[in-house]
Design a protein around this motif. Structure first.
Motif, PDB file in Angstrom:
ATOM      1  N   LYS A 258      10.659  -2.864   2.885  1.00 33.08           N
ATOM      2  CA  LYS A 258      10.864  -1.429   2.602  1.00 33.08           C
ATOM      3  C   LYS A 258      10.359  -1.024   1.214  1.00 33.08           C
ATOM      4  O   LYS A 258      10.101   0.135   0.969  1.00 33.08           O
ATOM      5  N   GLU A 261       6.206  -0.018   1.299  1.00 38.75           N
ATOM      6  CA  GLU A 261       5.746   0.776   2.450  1.00 38.75           C
ATOM      7  C   GLU A 261       4.348   1.349   2.250  1.00 38.75           C
ATOM      8  O   GLU A 261       3.564   1.445   3.188  1.00 38.75           O
ATOM      9  N   ASN A 262       4.042   1.739   1.010  1.00 39.57           N
ATOM     10  CA  ASN A 262       2.740   2.354   0.784  1.00 39.57           C
ATOM     11  C   ASN A 262       1.603   1.338   0.938  1.00 39.57           C
ATOM     12  O   ASN A 262       0.549   1.639   1.509  1.00 39.57           O
ATOM     13  N   LEU A 264       1.820  -1.296   2.866  1.00 38.35           N
ATOM     14  CA  LEU A 264       1.771  -1.613   4.303  1.00 38.35           C
ATOM     15  C   LEU A 264       1.016  -0.517   5.059  1.00 38.35           C
ATOM     16  O   LEU A 264       0.266  -0.794   5.994  1.00 38.35           O
ATOM     17  N   TYR A 265       1.187   0.735   4.621  1.00 34.66           N
ATOM     18  CA  TYR A 265       0.455   1.858   5.232  1.00 34.66           C
ATOM     19  C   TYR A 265      -1.056   1.644   5.054  1.00 34.66           C
ATOM     20  O   TYR A 265      -1.834   1.741   6.015  1.00 34.66           O
ATOM     21  N   SER A 266      -1.473   1.339   3.830  1.00 34.46           N
ATOM     22  CA  SER A 266      -2.916   1.172   3.555  1.00 34.46           C
ATOM     23  C   SER A 266      -3.480  -0.027   4.312  1.00 34.46           C
ATOM     24  O   SER A 266      -4.603   0.029   4.822  1.00 34.46           O
ATOM     25  N   ASP A 268      -2.341  -1.209   7.105  1.00 34.20           N
ATOM     26  CA  ASP A 268      -2.387  -0.841   8.523  1.00 34.20           C
ATOM     27  C   ASP A 268      -3.659  -0.036   8.804  1.00 34.20           C
ATOM     28  O   ASP A 268      -4.365  -0.277   9.777  1.00 34.20           O
ATOM     29  N   LYS A 269      -3.974   0.908   7.897  1.00 31.75           N
ATOM     30  CA  LYS A 269      -5.210   1.705   8.056  1.00 31.75           C
ATOM     31  C   LYS A 269      -6.441   0.814   8.022  1.00 31.75           C
ATOM     32  O   LYS A 269      -7.440   1.087   8.669  1.00 31.75           O
ATOM     33  N   ILE A 293      -7.641   3.903  -1.851  1.00 31.23           N
ATOM     34  CA  ILE A 293      -6.264   3.999  -2.361  1.00 31.23           C
ATOM     35  C   ILE A 293      -6.248   4.777  -3.690  1.00 31.23           C
ATOM     36  O   ILE A 293      -7.233   4.821  -4.412  1.00 31.23           O
ATOM     37  N   PHE A 301       1.253   4.127  -4.104  1.00 34.44           N
ATOM     38  CA  PHE A 301       0.651   2.787  -4.122  1.00 34.44           C
ATOM     39  C   PHE A 301       0.810   2.196  -5.522  1.00 34.44           C
ATOM     40  O   PHE A 301       0.359   2.780  -6.501  1.00 34.44           O
TER      41      PHE A 301
END
Ligand code: EPU
Length: 416
Positions: A258, A261-262, A264-266, A268-269, A293, A301
């Protein structure tokens, strides 16, 4: 001079546990100054920066005992001076974290301008302004300055910039001030929330940590108690990228997904295949593409993950714009990556464009700072050939026993 020798181009795999957060441990140790009774800290990372902080506090008179691995008891009632040794202060930027607690408990502190990573100017104007708002007077003698306040008084403080250590320092100072302090535009990092939780357990009245407005009602004294340092989110993020860049299946345990998260977002993209559990993450070989980023204060990030992310982007297909907004000078290491074979163009001191994938070749490298140093380890681990990394003190400042832990997941790295 000690150095790392790394033979790259190996697939890594296995399990690696994340250590306690450097940037919480470096705040909780000085927070013990606010407490009447001893504090027991658990899950403390055994790194150079923590050792330097222990040296600094011990020099003031604090009694610090290592009870076991990562466990330290600290008693500050024996502190018998308010002048921090300049040579110790200059070894560690986080030494400034001692200022707020000392001022609150003893009404006085003398210190030199702190040192730390070479990532831009690193001014201390906001600390001084904040302490002055709380009623402290400052006098200067060269680069040594003294802050004095018979009694700190609660105040409204609006921070013109979001700053992690300024927020934490003022929060700590305000716990023993008379009246209520309101910090606006506060930083929101998980380490700040953890610090506030620890202080509240000892009797402080802090509300709103983790949001941009923190309210601190001053109390007469804090007790002292136990705290377990939260997992280091920067180490966790770095290990994820290490798994991805080496095409490895690495299980990263003892972590708090947790808090990243930022990232993990990048990722994932970019197409990363990750299995994300409650307190673990597993990396799987992935066919990644470039993503842009922008570093930002939490929950954006993290600037401390910018360098390993950039190294990862040299190995993936496409272009990525890396925009560093927190520290000027935190992209200069990209020149070293270019010397290894990367294709990185610097647009201005805050932005680079990475085009990948490019093969990296081993080189003799010098670690410029903590995070860039770790990024160079990642680069050396994918490079063809045998790299040497010098100035490894910079890396050992923030990563516990990194050689043995990387060896355990198959890295060919040794310290000589
Ligand atoms: N700033 C000022 N004046 C001040 C203080 C800060 O202008 O008096 C500026 C800084 O120059 C920077 C910006 O404010 O441009 C934000 O920096 P911040 O103050 O938040 O950084 P910090 O508190 O000094 C902590 C971490 C850093 C991490 C940053 C950003 C600690 C001990 N250090 O530094 O960690 O990069 O927040 O998240 O908590 C690291 O671990 O490698 C590291 C550098």
């Amino acid at each position: 001079m000690e150095q790392y020798i790394i033979n790259g181009n190996k697939v890594l795999g296995g399990e690696i546990a994340v250590a306690g957060a450097k940037n919480q441990a470096l705040k909780v140790l000085p927070a013990a100054i606010l407490c009447q009774n001893p504090c027991l800290l658990k899950n403390v990372p055994e790194i150079e920066d923590v050792e330097r902080m222990i040296e600094l506090l011990t020099d003031l008179g604090a009694q610090i005992t290592r009870k076991g691995k990562g466990e330290y008891e600290i008693s500050t009632k024996e502190i018998n001076k308010t002048k921090l040794k300049p040579e110790l202060v200059k070894k560690l930027r986080a030494s400034i974290m001692v200022a707020g607690p000392m001022l609150a408990r003893f009404g006085e502190v003398t210190l030199a301008h702190p040192g730390g990573c070479i990532i831009g100017q690193r001014p201390i104007d906001l600390f001084i302004e904040g302490f002055q708002k709380l009623g402290a007077q400052m006098s200067e003698d060269g680069d040594i300055f003294t802050l004095r306040a018979e009694k700190l008084r609660g105040a409204e403080i609006i921070l013109p910039r979001v700053s992690v250590t300024v927020t934490e320092n003022l929060m700590m100072a305000a716990t023993l001030a008379e009246g209520t302090t309101h910090i606006k535009n506060a930083a929101m990092e998980p380490e700040i929330v953890a610090l506030a939780e620890f202080l509240n357990q000892q009797g402080s009245k802090i509300k709103g940590a983790g949001t941009p407005e923190i309210l601190i009602e001053g109390v007469k004294e804090l007790k002292g108690g136990e705290v377990k340092i939260i997992p280091d989110r920067i180490e966790c993020g770095t290990f994820i990228m290490l798994g991805l860049i080496t095409n490895g299946q690495i299980k990263i345990t003892n972590c708090e997904p947790k808090h990243i998260e930022n990232l993990l977002y990048s990722l994932d993209k970019a197409g990363a295949k990750l299995e994300i559990g409650q307190d673990y993450i597993v990396t799987h070989p992935s066919n990644l593409k470039g993503v842009d980023i922008v570093t930002h204060e939490y929950p954006g990030f993290p600037t401390d993950l910018q360098a390993p992310f950039t190294v990862l982007m040299t190995q993936v297909k496409g272009t990525s714009l890396i925009h560093e907004t927190i520290f000027p000078g935190r992209l200069f290491y990209t020149d070293i990556l270019n010397q290894m074979g990367a294709n990185i163009i610097m647009c201005d001191p805050h932005r680079v464009v990475v085009t990948g994938p490019t093969k990296l070749y081993a080189k003799k490298l010098v670690s410029p700072d903590l995070r860039a140093g770790m990024a160079l380890i990642l680069a050396a681990l994918v490079a063809e050939g045998s790299s040497i990394i010098e100035n490894i003190y910079q890396i050992n400042r923030g990563y516990e026993n990194i050689v043995a832990r990387l060896q355990k997941i198959g890295a060919d790295i040794k310290q000589v």
